[in-house]
Scaffold this active site. Structure first.
Site, PDB file in Angstrom:
ATOM      1  N   LYS A  14      13.809 -12.182  -0.107  1.00 18.49           N
ATOM      2  CA  LYS A  14      13.048 -12.479  -1.321  1.00 18.49           C
ATOM      3  C   LYS A  14      13.811 -11.930  -2.510  1.00 18.49           C
ATOM      4  O   LYS A  14      14.522 -10.923  -2.383  1.00 18.49           O
ATOM      5  CB  LYS A  14      11.690 -11.792  -1.243  1.00 18.49           C
ATOM      6  CG  LYS A  14      10.779 -12.422  -0.213  1.00 18.49           C
ATOM      7  CD  LYS A  14       9.426 -11.744  -0.224  1.00 18.49           C
ATOM      8  CE  LYS A  14       8.462 -12.480   0.686  1.00 18.49           C
ATOM      9  NZ  LYS A  14       7.415 -11.624   1.193  1.00 18.49           N
ATOM     10  N   ARG A  15      13.623 -12.587  -3.653  1.00 17.12           N
ATOM     11  CA  ARG A  15      14.158 -11.983  -4.868  1.00 17.12           C
ATOM     12  C   ARG A  15      13.321 -10.735  -5.127  1.00 17.12           C
ATOM     13  O   ARG A  15      12.110 -10.726  -4.821  1.00 17.12           O
ATOM     14  CB  ARG A  15      14.042 -12.950  -6.040  1.00 17.12           C
ATOM     15  CG  ARG A  15      15.016 -14.124  -5.956  1.00 17.12           C
ATOM     16  CD  ARG A  15      15.137 -14.809  -7.301  1.00 17.12           C
ATOM     17  NE  ARG A  15      13.834 -15.151  -7.886  1.00 17.12           N
ATOM     18  CZ  ARG A  15      13.125 -16.242  -7.565  1.00 17.12           C
ATOM     19  NH1 ARG A  15      13.589 -17.095  -6.675  1.00 17.12           N
ATOM     20  NH2 ARG A  15      11.965 -16.481  -8.145  1.00 17.12           N
ATOM     21  N   CYS A  35     -14.508  12.637 -14.127  1.00 24.87           N
ATOM     22  CA  CYS A  35     -13.292  13.100 -13.453  1.00 24.87           C
ATOM     23  C   CYS A  35     -13.228  14.632 -13.388  1.00 24.87           C
ATOM     24  O   CYS A  35     -13.275  15.300 -14.417  1.00 24.87           O
ATOM     25  CB  CYS A  35     -12.070  12.552 -14.201  1.00 24.87           C
ATOM     26  SG  CYS A  35     -10.542  13.222 -13.574  1.00 24.87           S
ATOM     27  N   HIS A 155      -1.884  13.371 -10.572  1.00 24.72           N
ATOM     28  CA  HIS A 155      -1.798  14.606  -9.798  1.00 24.72           C
ATOM     29  C   HIS A 155      -0.800  14.430  -8.661  1.00 24.72           C
ATOM     30  O   HIS A 155      -0.479  13.309  -8.265  1.00 24.72           O
ATOM     31  CB  HIS A 155      -3.173  14.981  -9.222  1.00 24.72           C
ATOM     32  CG  HIS A 155      -3.661  14.033  -8.164  1.00 24.72           C
ATOM     33  ND1 HIS A 155      -4.132  12.771  -8.457  1.00 24.72           N
ATOM     34  CD2 HIS A 155      -3.719  14.147  -6.804  1.00 24.72           C
ATOM     35  CE1 HIS A 155      -4.472  12.154  -7.335  1.00 24.72           C
ATOM     36  NE2 HIS A 155      -4.226  12.966  -6.309  1.00 24.72           N
ATOM     37  N   CYS A 185      28.870  17.904   5.279  1.00 25.87           N
ATOM     38  CA  CYS A 185      27.465  17.523   5.102  1.00 25.87           C
ATOM     39  C   CYS A 185      27.395  16.005   4.984  1.00 25.87           C
ATOM     40  O   CYS A 185      28.079  15.405   4.148  1.00 25.87           O
ATOM     41  CB  CYS A 185      26.925  18.218   3.848  1.00 25.87           C
ATOM     42  SG  CYS A 185      25.430  17.483   3.188  1.00 25.87           S
ATOM     43  N   PHE A 297       4.708  -5.018  14.445  1.00 25.65           N
ATOM     44  CA  PHE A 297       6.082  -4.870  14.933  1.00 25.65           C
ATOM     45  C   PHE A 297       6.613  -3.466  14.639  1.00 25.65           C
ATOM     46  O   PHE A 297       7.198  -2.804  15.512  1.00 25.65           O
ATOM     47  CB  PHE A 297       6.999  -5.927  14.283  1.00 25.65           C
ATOM     48  CG  PHE A 297       8.442  -5.755  14.669  1.00 25.65           C
ATOM     49  CD1 PHE A 297       8.865  -5.992  15.973  1.00 25.65           C
ATOM     50  CD2 PHE A 297       9.373  -5.337  13.731  1.00 25.65           C
ATOM     51  CE1 PHE A 297      10.191  -5.810  16.341  1.00 25.65           C
ATOM     52  CE2 PHE A 297      10.713  -5.154  14.085  1.00 25.65           C
ATOM     53  CZ  PHE A 297      11.115  -5.397  15.396  1.00 25.65           C
TER      54      PHE A 297
HETATM   55 ZN   LIG Z   1      25.526  18.292   1.014  1.00 27.62          ZN
HETATM   56 ZN   LIG Z   2      -9.316  12.793 -15.505  1.00 28.05          ZN
END
Ligand SMILES: [Zn+2]
Ligand SMILES: [Zn+2]
Length: 329
Positions: A14-15, A35, A155, A185, A297
């Site tokens: 897909k693009r 909230c 958050h 590494c 899958f």
């Molecule tokens: Zn490294």
């Molecule tokens: Zn809030």
């Protein structure tokens, strides 16, 4: 680093923009009456662990998760009965309230504010890594319902556990094996090769490189690597953390504008406390947009099908223009 087999579905590729999940725009409100993380509602959270002050108010706060599955009050005692092992649910679960503004997505924050949030991560990471009961500190952000959160106020979270997960152990063993075989590494080697080749590099700064993962398991799976070898996120310097604030914010802004504000997770993959300073592991930050779903899958085989070629995803993101102080090389 991944050892999983990934099917890059070039036949039905897909693009990059075709994987966008179109959602109605969220209402933008700086304050919500309902909230618990909005200013004035501080008493609705458990007692504060840390506060970044802003005059009489705050720029960011850290509080314990009210609904934590783990408790810092108990002892991490193990029980072994025949082949069954268990450990008491000891752990620390922080919520980092990133801003007092209810709708200020990280992609739209000033770079310096993102760096402030990263400094908070580091402060808590350093504090908790010193606790001998804690083996692993996982820092992450869930953004949007497809990434596992319904709470809109910006958050992120930190969970410290007394055990190291199988996934982290395996990642370490692979990195150690590479170090033993090649004497270097694997991440340092990969970063050098990616920066030479450029095909999968989204952006690079003095201290970091954001790269689409080779044979990435899902579209736009991006790693931000520190260019200097460091095993642990706790080793990041003051200069590097400011730079990471710029790089992370720029990458998130490219996803935000290029892919219509997708749901995403990010997580910092770092050495457990017992492995600080090792030469074979290199910490990094993974940003994983949630544009596709894991299906049968993947669950059955442990292999992944990705219909967006990572090189095309990198090119797409390089071309998304956002206001930034970070270049592409
Ligand atoms: Zn490294
Ligand atoms: Zn809030």
């Amino acid at each position: 680093m991944t050892k999983e087999w990934v099917v890059i579905a070039t036949e039905r590729a897909k693009r990059p923009e075709q994987v966008v999940v179109h959602r109605p725009a969220k209402p933008t409100v700086s304050f919500s009456e309902n909230c618990p993380f909005c200013p004035g509602h501080e008493s609705q959270t458990p007692p504060e662990i840390l506060r970044l002050r802003d005059g009489d108010g705050w720029k960011a706060r850290v509080v314990p998760n009210k609904f934590s599955a783990l408790s810092p009050e108990c002892k991490p005692e193990r029980t072994i009965r025949r082949s069954l092992r268990s450990i008491v649910g000891f752990g620390v679960h922080d919520v980092i309230i990133e801003t007092p503004n209810h709708s200020m997505d990280m992609a739209l924050m000033p770079d310096a504010h993102v760096a402030d949030i990263l400094r908070i991560y580091k402060t808590r990471y350093d504090q908790l890594s010193l606790d001998p009961r804690i083996a692993q500190v996982t820092i992450f952000k869930n953004y949007g319902a497809d990434a596992g959160t319904s709470l809109e106020h910006p958050h992120s979270q930190l969970i410290a556990t007394p055990v190291i997960s199988h996934q982290v152990r395996q990642r370490f063993q692979e990195a150690l094996r590479h170090y033993d075989d090649f004497g270097c590494c694997i991440f340092c080697q990969m970063i050098e090769e990616e920066l030479q080749e450029q095909k999968r590099v989204v952006l690079a700064s003095e201290h970091f490189a954001a790269v689409e993962l080779f044979a990435s398991p899902s579209p736009f799976f991006t790693h931000i690597y520190p260019r200097r070898h460091m095993a642990s996120f706790g080793d990041i310097s003051a200069k590097e953390i400011s730079d990471l604030g710029r790089v992370l914010r720029t990458l998130l802004a490219k996803l935000y504008y290029g892919l219509e504000n997708p749901d995403f997770n990010f997580t910092i993959r770092t050495a457990p406390a017992e492995c600080v300073g090792v030469r074979y592991f290199h910490w990094y930050l993974s940003v994983i947009p949630r544009l596709t779903r894991t299906a049968g899958f993947e669950l059955g085989s442990g292999m992944f099908i990705n219909s967006v070629i990572p090189e095309a995803a990198a090119e797409f993101l390089r071309n998304v223009k956002v206001e930034t102080a970070v270049g592409a090389s």
